[in-house]
Structures are given as C-alpha cells and as structure tokens.
Design a protein around this motif. Structure first.
Motif, short mmCIF file in Angstrom:
data_model
loop_
_atom_site.label_atom_id
_atom_site.label_comp_id
_atom_site.label_asym_id
_atom_site.label_seq_id
_atom_site.Cartn_x
_atom_site.Cartn_y
_atom_site.Cartn_z
N SER A 1 84.14 -60.05 7.35
CA SER A 1 83.04 -60.94 7.72
C SER A 1 81.73 -60.21 7.96
O SER A 1 80.67 -60.85 7.95
N ALA A 2 81.75 -58.90 8.16
CA ALA A 2 80.51 -58.14 8.40
C ALA A 2 80.75 -56.68 8.07
O ALA A 2 81.85 -56.15 8.28
N ILE A 3 79.70 -56.01 7.55
CA ILE A 3 79.77 -54.58 7.28
C ILE A 3 78.50 -53.93 7.80
O ILE A 3 77.49 -54.59 8.05
N GLN A 4 78.55 -52.60 7.99
CA GLN A 4 77.40 -51.87 8.53
C GLN A 4 77.48 -50.41 8.10
O GLN A 4 78.46 -49.71 8.38
N TRP A 5 76.44 -49.95 7.38
CA TRP A 5 76.33 -48.53 7.05
C TRP A 5 75.89 -47.73 8.28
O TRP A 5 75.15 -48.24 9.13
N ILE A 6 76.31 -46.46 8.32
CA ILE A 6 75.82 -45.51 9.32
C ILE A 6 75.31 -44.30 8.56
O ILE A 6 76.01 -43.74 7.71
N ARG A 7 74.08 -43.90 8.85
CA ARG A 7 73.41 -42.84 8.10
C ARG A 7 74.15 -41.51 8.24
O ARG A 7 74.92 -41.28 9.19
N LYS A 8 73.90 -40.63 7.28
CA LYS A 8 74.50 -39.31 7.30
C LYS A 8 74.06 -38.52 8.54
O LYS A 8 72.91 -38.59 8.93
N GLY A 9 74.98 -37.79 9.12
CA GLY A 9 74.67 -36.95 10.27
C GLY A 9 74.70 -37.65 11.60
O GLY A 9 74.58 -36.99 12.64
N ALA A 10 74.86 -38.98 11.62
CA ALA A 10 74.88 -39.70 12.90
C ALA A 10 76.21 -39.54 13.63
O ALA A 10 76.26 -39.54 14.86
N ALA A 11 77.29 -39.41 12.87
CA ALA A 11 78.61 -39.28 13.48
C ALA A 11 78.88 -37.83 13.89
O ALA A 11 78.36 -36.88 13.29
N ALA A 12 79.69 -37.67 14.93
CA ALA A 12 80.10 -36.33 15.34
C ALA A 12 80.96 -35.70 14.24
O ALA A 12 81.83 -36.37 13.67
N GLN A 13 80.71 -34.44 13.94
CA GLN A 13 81.47 -33.78 12.88
C GLN A 13 82.95 -33.70 13.24
O GLN A 13 83.81 -33.84 12.36
N GLN A 14 83.23 -33.53 14.52
CA GLN A 14 84.61 -33.48 14.97
C GLN A 14 84.83 -34.56 16.04
O GLN A 14 84.56 -34.34 17.22
N PRO A 15 85.27 -35.76 15.65
CA PRO A 15 85.50 -36.83 16.64
C PRO A 15 86.53 -36.39 17.68
O PRO A 15 87.44 -35.60 17.38
N LYS A 16 86.38 -36.90 18.87
CA LYS A 16 87.31 -36.53 19.94
C LYS A 16 88.43 -37.56 20.05
O LYS A 16 88.27 -38.72 19.72
N ASP B 1 82.74 -42.28 17.92
CA ASP B 1 83.11 -40.86 17.83
C ASP B 1 84.39 -40.55 18.59
O ASP B 1 84.74 -39.38 18.78
N THR B 2 85.09 -41.59 19.05
CA THR B 2 86.36 -41.40 19.75
C THR B 2 87.46 -42.13 18.99
O THR B 2 87.35 -43.33 18.71
N VAL B 3 88.51 -41.40 18.65
CA VAL B 3 89.63 -41.95 17.89
C VAL B 3 90.69 -42.49 18.85
O VAL B 3 90.92 -41.91 19.91
N ASP B 4 91.32 -43.59 18.48
CA ASP B 4 92.37 -44.24 19.28
C ASP B 4 91.85 -44.77 20.60
O ASP B 4 92.61 -44.88 21.58
N ILE B 5 90.57 -45.11 20.63
CA ILE B 5 89.98 -45.65 21.86
C ILE B 5 90.56 -47.03 22.15
O ILE B 5 90.86 -47.80 21.23
N MET B 6 90.73 -47.35 23.42
CA MET B 6 91.43 -48.58 23.80
C MET B 6 90.49 -49.65 24.35
O MET B 6 90.77 -50.84 24.21
N PHE B 7 89.41 -49.24 24.99
CA PHE B 7 88.49 -50.19 25.60
C PHE B 7 87.05 -49.85 25.22
O PHE B 7 86.72 -48.68 24.99
N PRO B 8 86.18 -50.86 25.16
CA PRO B 8 84.77 -50.60 24.81
C PRO B 8 84.05 -49.83 25.90
O PRO B 8 84.49 -49.79 27.06
N GLU B 9 82.92 -49.23 25.52
CA GLU B 9 82.09 -48.53 26.50
C GLU B 9 81.55 -49.50 27.54
O GLU B 9 81.49 -49.18 28.73
N THR B 10 81.13 -50.66 27.10
CA THR B 10 80.63 -51.67 28.03
C THR B 10 80.74 -53.03 27.36
O THR B 10 80.90 -53.15 26.14
N ILE B 11 80.66 -54.07 28.19
CA ILE B 11 80.69 -55.45 27.71
C ILE B 11 79.45 -56.16 28.25
O ILE B 11 79.20 -56.15 29.47
#
Length: 501
Positions: free
Chosen positions: A3-18, A195-205
């Motif tokens: 239903s929705a897509i979103q590009w993220i520019r190069k270099g915005a993501a952490a090279q090594q996600p935690k 940048d966090t893998v297997d995250i369970m809850f959002p940062e904020t609501i």
C-alpha cells in the motif's frame, strides 16, 4: 498487497545495523508503551463485555469451568515447586540443548549496508498480517533483497522517512538517525528505528497518550481519532511532522515532545494528502475528499487559499523544479497543475494544464526530483505511465503494465534520475531502470545520463522469486490492458480500493 513505499537515500542507513537489545532501559520503555496499550485494550474489552452480557447470562450450568477442570489456578505454584533451580546463563542450563553456533562475523557481513546502497521500504499486508519490509537496493548489481522486517499493528496507509531522534530527553543528543513514521487504520502514528534489527516496539507513538482520560471519538486538538492517511516531515524544521487523517484534520507534531502543537480544520472530509513546501519552511499543502486543495502557512491557520476541484484528491506533489507550482492527482483519472501565485482573496486560479492521465483513478503520483518535467503516474487500471510536462505541454513518454495489479504507490529514487520503484495490489515490487527505455532516453535526452548503460536493454529489478514476463523495453507505445485477473484477486483489489476511500 503493498500500500505504500518509500526510498531512503544512500548513506542514511547505518553501515552496521545493531541487534535489538532488551536491556533495563529498553524494558522500562516498552513496559510503559505496553501499559498504555493495555489501558486501551481494557476499554475495548469493557465495551465488548457490556454488549455480550445478555448472552453470558444464558450460559448453561452444565458447562464445566476450565479453571476447575484443568486446575489452572494452582498451575504456576506447581511449576515453581518443580523448577526451583536457577541458572545464570543458557550454557549452564542442562535443559537447553540448542547452542548458539552462528558465526557473528558472517552475520555482521550479511547485515552490512554499504554507503552506495539505497534502502527501500514497503508497507505490505498479506492474509490480514501487516508488516514493514526493509529492502536494500544495490544499483550497481541490479539487485534488491529484504534486509529485515517489522510487524505492524494494523493495515498501513502511508510512510515517511525522517532522521530526527524522537522523544523527550533526546533534544540535546545527537539528532541524526534513520527512522520511519507509519500511518495505519489506527489513529496513532508509530515511529520506528530502521537501524535496529529484530526491534519489537516503536521509538515513540504519536497520538492519545493521556491514559487517565478515555480516548474521545470526537475530533479534538490533541490527537487523531481516525485513520492516518498521509505524513510529511519538515526537512528544514526537522522536529516537525505533519499528519492528515480521515477525521478531517491536519495535525502538526513536535517530535521532541511527541505532542501535537497545532490542529488544522480547514477541510470538511477525509484529508488524503499533505506536503511541506520545498523552499518555504512553514508553508504546506493539503488535499481532501471534499474536492479541494488548500495552501496555508502553519503559523496562520486561519489564512487559507483554496482550489475547488472536479473530483476527490488522491495525492498532491510540489514541483521541486518550479517551487511555486504543484500537481494534483484526482480520483476521476485527471492530473492538474497549478501555480500557487495565481490566486485572489483566498480563492485559487485555473490550472496551468489539465491532463487525462488514466481512465481510472490516479492512485499513485510522483515528480522526478532530478529530471525537470518528468513525472510518473500509476492507476487502478494497473498501468504505470511516464510523462514529459516541460513547457506546460504534457505528453506521454511510455506506458507499461508490469502485472503488479492495481498500482498503489510509485516513487523516484532520490539518488538516481531514472530508477523508479512501483508497487501494487499483488504484493510485489519492481525497480524499473527507465533509462533502458528508448522513449525515455529520447524525451529527456537533454538530461545527463552519465553512468547509465544504454547498450543492453535491462528488465526491471524485482524481489527474488518474482517471476518476470518478457518485456520489450524498446516499445514506447502504450500497452494494451492485460486480461482481468481471477475473481478472488479482483475481490481483494476492490476491498483495498474501498478501504482506501
């Protein structure tokens, strides 16, 4: 369906996600979030119990209470009595036989995101289960794959990327990051750390946070009470996020406090789309099912310039190459292009041009940020079209049917002028290299195509396991509409269309 897509520019993501770490601080945070959600669930449960009190009263006396039948009340005590031994870690516990033999270095390499890679988000729903799929797109290798995913609480309607840390206490901290705000059929907005893998809850609501008071069903200035239709992050004032809702309001959120600081009520029906002006930091535009588009300054909500339209608004986009102009996609299949300066006494003027882009609703629209006069439209007629709008004389460049079902979202890559992501009702996504199309090369030959290979005609990049049909990229003529899909798939498509309305 996607239903929705979103590009993220190069270099915005952490090279090594935690990896997700459930430490004491995180446990306290999610406990608070869970407690807030529990209060909402209790209110819903009370309402459900009140409605079913009559049927409960008729319960047969012959039914055996499960608590008595299975002795569940004393179950915890029995388990505690039989399992008093506590082990400091899994290695010491003789009952745990599954050992962690994963090569950590290999896992880190698999999760690595290079600075030359784009990320691409897809809000996907399948079998009533909704999730956010986070893709990595390797342009140099024409490769796209799912990096990780995030489970969502409800059907997603919109996505917006932002790089601002959210929540109180983070104002003085480093504020860059990699986040996405997600709007769903629920009236709250969730912001997730990508940048966090297997995250369970959002940062904020963002939404109803005062659990001492019952969530009101009536429109109010503090939170939305219906589905979130669109989101827009302010790249100049990075702590501000706009949201539009089916409750007929637009709300301005301060991400440092996660609170609504202004509510706008200039529409009389669902607000389908909202966007900040590309150069004026406090000006935004909104489009509604009340058949109008409004432009106003966030600081002066009472001063509204309104354009009346012939149909419901599907989406709106500012023209980054002509910042005073904007495009409107309509439910009747038309695209209209306006100059915001052509207005008098709060009433907008006539469009610079009107284009009949599709026979059905224009359900997807995007403006190429790197190529002036290049726009893409997608429709519930299942086709994607590229247009040349230079000199306000629109002409179709090419039309394609990638068999994605009804097109719900399309977006140009922010780093590559001719990479276009497309997604629709069948739940698949393509990244189309438009420069491999002769019609596109001819129409935009004045643009720099450095680094683009023309000799070999390339197929659109798709998610693995996505079967490709033979494509003739040299064919610049509109394709004939493909035969209708089977009844079950059409029913699903119709449900999506009705829900989105």
């Amino acid at each position: 369906m996607i239903s929705a897509i979103q590009w993220i520019r190069k270099g915005a993501a952490a090279q090594q996600p935690k990896k997700y770490d459930l430490n004491d601080e995180e446990f306290a945070r999610i406990s608070k979030l869970a407690a807030d959600q529990l209060e909402d669930a209790k209110e819903e449960l009370k309402a459900a119990e009140a409605m079913s009190v009559d049927s409960t009263a008729k319960k047969s006396d012959k039914e055996v209470d499960e608590m008595d039948q299975y002795n569940l009340e004393s179950y915890d005590a029995e388990v505690e009595a039989s399992n008093k031994t506590y082990y400091e870690n899994d290695a010491e516990d003789p009952y745990i036989t599954l050992k962690n033999n994963v090569d950590e270095e290999e896992e880190k390499k698999d999760l690595e995101i290079l600075p030359t890679d784009n990320m691409l988000l897809a809000a996907k729903t399948e079998d009533d289960i909704s999730q956010l799929e986070v893709y990595v797109y390797e342009e140099s290798q024409d490769n796209i794959y799912v990096h990780h995913d995030i489970m969502l609480p409800s059907f997603p309607l919109c996505l917006e990327w932002l790089d601002f840390h959210t929540g109180e206490g983070k104002v003085n901290a480093e504020t860059s990051g990699n986040y996405t705000a997600i709007g769903t059929f629920e009236p709250d907005i969730e912001i997730w750390d990508l940048d966090t893998v297997d995250i369970m809850f959002p940062e904020t609501i963002l939404g109803h946070t005062d659990k001492t008071k019952k969530r009101s069903k009536k429109v109010n200035p503090n939170y939305h009470v219906d589905a979130i239709m669109d989101l827009a992050w302010n790249k100049n004032h990075r702590n501000f996020l706009l949201s539009s809702s089916a409750d007929g309001t637009v709300k301005l959120w301060d991400l440092t406090t996660s609170k609504c600081v202004q509510s706008y009520h200039h529409h009389t029906d669902k607000v389908q789309s909202v966007a900040w002006h590309p150069t004026e930091p406090t000006v935004f535009i909104s489009g509604s099912y009340d058949k109008s588009v409004c432009v106003l300054d966030a600081r002066s909500p009472e001063q509204v310039t309104r354009w009346q339209l012939p149909s419901d608004v599907e989406s709106i986009r500012w023209d980054p190459h002509q910042p005073s102009n904007f495009y409107v996609a309509l439910e009747n299949g038309f695209i209209q292009y306006y100059d915001v300066r052509v207005a008098e006494n709060g009433k907008g003027g006539k469009p610079l041009f009107t284009l009949q882009a599709h026979d059905d609703a224009v359900s997807a629209l995007d403006v190429n940020p790197l190529v002036p006069g290049c726009i893409a439209t997608g429709s519930t007629d299942k086709s994607i079209k590229i247009w040349n709008t230079n000199d306000n004389k629109p002409s179709m460049v090419t039309s394609r049917n990638f068999e994605l079902g009804k097109i719900f979202s399309t977006q140009f890559c922010p780093d590559s002028p001719f990479q276009l992501a497309i997604a629709g009702s069948n739940g698949k996504m393509h990244v189309w290299d438009m420069a491999s199309n002769a019609g596109v090369r001819q129409a935009f030959r004045h643009q720099s195509l450095l680094g683009v290979v023309h000799a070999e005609e390339k197929k659109p990049v798709s998610v693995p396991d996505d079967a490709e049909e033979d494509d003739d990229m040299e064919n610049d003529e509109p394709l004939h509409e493909e035969p209708e899909e089977d009844d079950d798939e059409e029913d699903d498509d119709d449900d999506m269309e009705e829900d989105s309305e």
